[in-house]
Design a protein around this motif. Sequence first.
Motif, short mmCIF file in Angstrom:
data_model
loop_
_atom_site.label_atom_id
_atom_site.label_comp_id
_atom_site.label_asym_id
_atom_site.label_seq_id
_atom_site.Cartn_x
_atom_site.Cartn_y
_atom_site.Cartn_z
N MET A 184 0.84 -1.18 0.00
CA MET A 184 0.00 0.00 0.00
C MET A 184 0.88 1.24 0.00
SD MET A 184 -3.10 -0.55 2.61
CE MET A 184 -4.00 -2.06 2.59
N GLU A 185 0.32 2.31 -0.51
CA GLU A 185 1.00 3.61 -0.53
C GLU A 185 0.02 4.65 -0.01
OE1 GLU A 185 1.95 4.93 -4.46
OE2 GLU A 185 2.53 6.91 -3.78
N LEU A 186 0.46 5.49 0.90
CA LEU A 186 -0.39 6.58 1.36
C LEU A 186 -0.47 7.59 0.22
CD1 LEU A 186 -2.03 8.02 3.54
CD2 LEU A 186 0.10 9.10 4.28
N SER A 192 -12.46 13.88 8.06
CA SER A 192 -11.37 13.53 7.16
C SER A 192 -11.57 12.13 6.61
CB SER A 192 -10.02 13.63 7.87
OG SER A 192 -9.99 12.73 8.95
N LEU A 193 -10.78 11.82 5.61
CA LEU A 193 -10.84 10.53 4.93
C LEU A 193 -9.42 10.15 4.57
CD1 LEU A 193 -12.91 8.53 3.54
CD2 LEU A 193 -12.69 9.98 1.55
N VAL A 194 -8.90 9.10 5.17
CA VAL A 194 -7.56 8.64 4.85
C VAL A 194 -7.66 7.79 3.60
CG1 VAL A 194 -5.61 7.24 5.63
CG2 VAL A 194 -6.84 8.71 7.26
N VAL A 195 -6.83 8.09 2.61
CA VAL A 195 -6.90 7.41 1.32
C VAL A 195 -5.64 6.59 1.10
CG1 VAL A 195 -7.10 7.73 -1.17
CG2 VAL A 195 -8.34 9.25 0.39
N LEU A 196 -5.83 5.32 0.80
CA LEU A 196 -4.73 4.42 0.50
C LEU A 196 -4.92 3.88 -0.91
CD1 LEU A 196 -4.71 2.46 3.86
CD2 LEU A 196 -3.11 4.25 3.15
N ARG A 197 -3.93 4.09 -1.75
CA ARG A 197 -3.99 3.59 -3.13
C ARG A 197 -3.48 2.16 -3.16
NH1 ARG A 197 -1.19 7.41 -6.96
NH2 ARG A 197 0.66 6.57 -5.98
#
Length: 130
Positions: A1-3, A73-78
Amino acid sequence: MELAQVRLLVTDFAACYRFYADVLGLRPQSGATTGPYEKFSPHAGSAGIALQDRAMMAGVLAEAGEGATGHRSLVVLRVDDLDATCARITSRGAALLHGPAPMTDRMRVAHLKDPEGNLVELQEWLLLRG
């Protein structure tokens, strides 16, 4: 995973845009001063902070439409393979709230919460169609 980014759900998009671009000096990705989305990048690194119009996100997850006492907020992981990632994390006990499903013509997403109730989005970027 990448932030990929930390995304903030906002109601006054224009004011927040000016703050991140003009006050903090972060570089906007597209110049979408009225939204509904814009990513801001620091001068180094690949992750950034993004703004998302709260009303737009409420169209995907109704509870995101709650006021300031709701999600901020919304933490997004690609991820490279959204379906495989969702299968893996649900087998480990994660409960998906939404998806995997298309969010735009450029990405598919799934949403879940961390133990504190913070929203997390897993996103798979798609090739631009055209």
